[in-house]
Design a protein around this motif. Sequence first.
Motif, PDB file in Angstrom:
ATOM      1  N   UNK A  23       8.832  -4.159  -7.663  1.00 21.86           N
ATOM      2  CA  UNK A  23       7.917  -3.636  -6.657  1.00 21.86           C
ATOM      3  C   UNK A  23       8.324  -4.047  -5.250  1.00 21.86           C
ATOM      4  N   UNK A  24       8.039  -3.179  -4.302  1.00 21.45           N
ATOM      5  CA  UNK A  24       8.251  -3.490  -2.889  1.00 21.45           C
ATOM      6  C   UNK A  24       7.080  -4.325  -2.374  1.00 21.45           C
ATOM      7  N   UNK A  25       7.235  -4.882  -1.196  1.00 24.69           N
ATOM      8  CA  UNK A  25       6.134  -5.581  -0.539  1.00 24.69           C
ATOM      9  C   UNK A  25       5.199  -4.544   0.062  1.00 24.69           C
ATOM     10  N   UNK A  26       3.961  -4.572  -0.345  1.00 20.98           N
ATOM     11  CA  UNK A  26       2.976  -3.606   0.141  1.00 20.98           C
ATOM     12  C   UNK A  26       1.596  -4.228   0.084  1.00 20.98           C
ATOM     13  N   UNK A  27       0.682  -3.685   0.887  1.00 17.19           N
ATOM     14  CA  UNK A  27      -0.705  -4.142   0.899  1.00 17.19           C
ATOM     15  C   UNK A  27      -1.638  -2.963   0.641  1.00 17.19           C
ATOM     16  N   UNK A  28      -2.757  -3.260   0.023  1.00 17.42           N
ATOM     17  CA  UNK A  28      -3.827  -2.281  -0.068  1.00 17.42           C
ATOM     18  C   UNK A  28      -4.546  -2.220   1.272  1.00 17.42           C
ATOM     19  N   UNK A  29      -5.359  -1.196   1.452  1.00 16.04           N
ATOM     20  CA  UNK A  29      -6.076  -1.071   2.730  1.00 16.04           C
ATOM     21  C   UNK A  29      -7.060  -2.216   2.945  1.00 16.04           C
ATOM     22  N   UNK A  30      -7.414  -2.922   1.868  1.00 15.43           N
ATOM     23  CA  UNK A  30      -8.287  -4.096   1.976  1.00 15.43           C
ATOM     24  C   UNK A  30      -7.562  -5.298   2.567  1.00 15.43           C
ATOM     25  N   UNK A  31      -6.216  -5.247   2.553  1.00 15.96           N
ATOM     26  CA  UNK A  31      -5.402  -6.383   2.970  1.00 15.96           C
ATOM     27  C   UNK A  31      -4.849  -7.158   1.792  1.00 15.96           C
ATOM     28  N   UNK A  54      -2.518  -7.980  -1.361  1.00 11.35           N
ATOM     29  CA  UNK A  54      -1.153  -7.571  -1.697  1.00 11.35           C
ATOM     30  C   UNK A  54      -1.129  -6.723  -2.972  1.00 11.35           C
ATOM     31  N   UNK A  55      -0.197  -5.790  -3.033  1.00 11.29           N
ATOM     32  CA  UNK A  55       0.020  -5.007  -4.247  1.00 11.29           C
ATOM     33  C   UNK A  55       0.906  -5.817  -5.180  1.00 11.29           C
ATOM     34  N   UNK A  56       0.438  -6.064  -6.384  1.00  9.94           N
ATOM     35  CA  UNK A  56       1.191  -6.866  -7.343  1.00  9.94           C
ATOM     36  C   UNK A  56       1.357  -6.108  -8.659  1.00  9.94           C
ATOM     37  N   UNK A  57       2.207  -6.655  -9.513  1.00  9.95           N
ATOM     38  CA  UNK A  57       2.398  -6.068 -10.838  1.00  9.95           C
ATOM     39  C   UNK A  57       1.089  -6.067 -11.623  1.00  9.95           C
ATOM     40  N   UNK A  58       0.240  -7.060 -11.387  1.00  8.59           N
ATOM     41  CA  UNK A  58      -1.048  -7.106 -12.079  1.00  8.59           C
ATOM     42  C   UNK A  58      -1.924  -5.912 -11.719  1.00  8.59           C
ATOM     43  N   UNK A  59      -1.798  -5.426 -10.479  1.00  6.01           N
ATOM     44  CA  UNK A  59      -2.566  -4.249 -10.072  1.00  6.01           C
ATOM     45  C   UNK A  59      -2.104  -3.003 -10.831  1.00  6.01           C
ATOM     46  N   UNK A  60      -0.800  -2.907 -11.045  1.00  2.23           N
ATOM     47  CA  UNK A  60      -0.265  -1.763 -11.800  1.00  2.23           C
ATOM     48  C   UNK A  60      -0.749  -1.823 -13.239  1.00  2.23           C
ATOM     49  N   UNK A  61      -0.667  -3.014 -13.841  1.00  2.00           N
ATOM     50  CA  UNK A  61      -1.157  -3.193 -15.211  1.00  2.00           C
ATOM     51  C   UNK A  61      -2.637  -2.820 -15.287  1.00  2.00           C
ATOM     52  N   UNK A  62      -3.414  -3.349 -14.349  1.00  2.00           N
ATOM     53  CA  UNK A  62      -4.852  -3.068 -14.320  1.00  2.00           C
ATOM     54  C   UNK A  62      -5.116  -1.567 -14.252  1.00  2.00           C
ATOM     55  N   UNK A  63      -4.358  -0.852 -13.418  1.00  2.00           N
ATOM     56  CA  UNK A  63      -4.584   0.584 -13.222  1.00  2.00           C
ATOM     57  C   UNK A  63      -4.291   1.385 -14.487  1.00  2.00           C
ATOM     58  N   UNK A  85      -2.069   3.546  -8.286  1.00  2.00           N
ATOM     59  CA  UNK A  85      -2.329   2.103  -8.413  1.00  2.00           C
ATOM     60  C   UNK A  85      -3.520   1.727  -7.537  1.00  2.00           C
ATOM     61  N   UNK A  86      -4.529   1.155  -8.170  1.00  2.00           N
ATOM     62  CA  UNK A  86      -5.741   0.765  -7.454  1.00  2.00           C
ATOM     63  C   UNK A  86      -5.750  -0.746  -7.220  1.00  2.00           C
ATOM     64  N   UNK A  87      -6.499  -1.138  -6.231  1.00  2.00           N
ATOM     65  CA  UNK A  87      -6.661  -2.553  -5.850  1.00  2.00           C
ATOM     66  C   UNK A  87      -7.562  -3.230  -6.885  1.00  2.00           C
ATOM     67  N   UNK A  88      -6.975  -3.975  -7.816  1.00  2.00           N
ATOM     68  CA  UNK A  88      -7.755  -4.552  -8.916  1.00  2.00           C
ATOM     69  C   UNK A  88      -8.795  -5.551  -8.418  1.00  2.00           C
TER      70      UNK A  88
END
Length: 531
Positions: A94-102, A104-113, A174-177
């Motif tokens: 994954x690249x470095x990215x943030x959700x609009x909430x601030x 961070x986007x992580x692998x756990x967020x992808x799993x959660x989604x 991918x949603x912000x878990x």
Amino acid sequence: MTYLITRSISGAALALLVSTAPIAKAETPANQLVIGTSLAQVLSVDPQQGTEPKTQEILAAVYDRLVYVDEKNQLKPQLAESWTVDQTGITFKLRDAKFSSGNPVTAKDVVFSLVRLLKLNQSASSYFKNSGFSADNIETLVKAVDQKTLRIELTKATTSEDLLYRLAMGISSVVDSVEVQKHFANNDYGNEWLRTNAAGSGPYVLRRWTPNETVILEANKDYWGSAPKMVRVIMRHVPESQTARLMLEKGDIDIANALTAPDVKSFVGNAKFAIDATKVGGFYVLAMNAAREPLSKPEVREALAYGIDYKNIAATILGPYGRPRNVPVPEDWAGAIANPDWSFQPEKAKALLAKAGYPNGFSLTLKTIAQPPRVDMATAIQANLAQIGVKVEIKQGNGADIVAQHRARDFDLLIPQSAAVMPNALGALNDFVTNPDNRAEAKNAGNFVWRSDWNITEINALRDKANAEADTAKRADMVKQLQEMFIAQKPAVLPMFERFEPIVRNVNVVGYSPNLWALNRLENVTKTAKK
């Protein structure tokens, strides 16, 4: 000059002005994009639930996926900077990215989604279920290796290519878990909240959605990519085609994407506007409820196929929206077979009805969403079938009503539209050859064929084999056989017209590129100076 909106207007005032803007003497601001569309089918903006085309455009702007499909149908990286395919699965970095909430986007967020998609068990989950994933196995097949590394194991029912294309669909957003879990209620995985709110990392954030009125998107200041050129995108609900055409001509909107064919054609030759038609690999379909007499009889279904004047409907109604095709693979895609002889032949249709025991015809209802071009298609089909002795009553409804009735098997005839899950023959076939369990208690409303109560055990079994076949030549043979079997069984989900999505835009709008699933990214849209 009267502007539709200005940058300094507050959210509430902006919404009021958007809904009451005068038609005369208008021009949209240079840093804002205004789209005239139909929002009738936007029922939820939960990415693991909403699947309708107009919903997808909202999701594409607000969310990211691991990968995406560009306007040339090529897989490209999005949240995944890279991926490695091996014999048993795919590893993503994954690249470095943030959700609009601030957050961070992580692998756990992808799993959660992805887990959420299967556990939520909406119709959208069928696209992964049909590739061997389930609510029971998803947590063992998708793992976060570390914060920026994700591993997805292949099932026996899929290939890496098949999986990658499904990961590029809107349902795989991918949603912000962290944010979504704050809104869990009654084991709904945050669905009630996400139906009307967003938690994404895309180039825009959802500022307002008023059903059947307005969607307002604003540039995401924390977006990981280049800053969006348009600071605001407004989607206005303009269901009347003539109104949308006038608004486009007068400058109230930049793009119109829900025009009737005649209104699209009215812009031909006008140097101020451009017409784009996106090939989506899907079809306008006549769905027949195979559990109801007389539609349970193959001869009756074939009679209806011979009872529709496809050529005339395409010429007079569809225009840029479609072309006749009764095989559910676009005719110019590799592996497509020739069309059967299902042209308008009333006498042949009558003979088939007589053979089936209905020499005097019968009566049916035809349900359709009340928007172009489906209403006009329904009227034409009604007139055609009257010539073979079939009396049709048309029932129009909004998107919520008609979609719900389709999924509940509550119809005789209905006009839905299909979509391709991959830009190839097998991807186009998917909606038409997938029905692993036709029982009512299976509740497989995500499967197009299940909704028509059409049991296709042998076809589905071959589809499963083709989907898991890595050998290109073997898969091609299976795809050809699938099309032949589909036609031979006189389908209860009859493709009538290959579907295109025409839009008309002001020529100063650059970079608006619709794609296979209406997942149109908007961050690179610009406006040139008007001459």
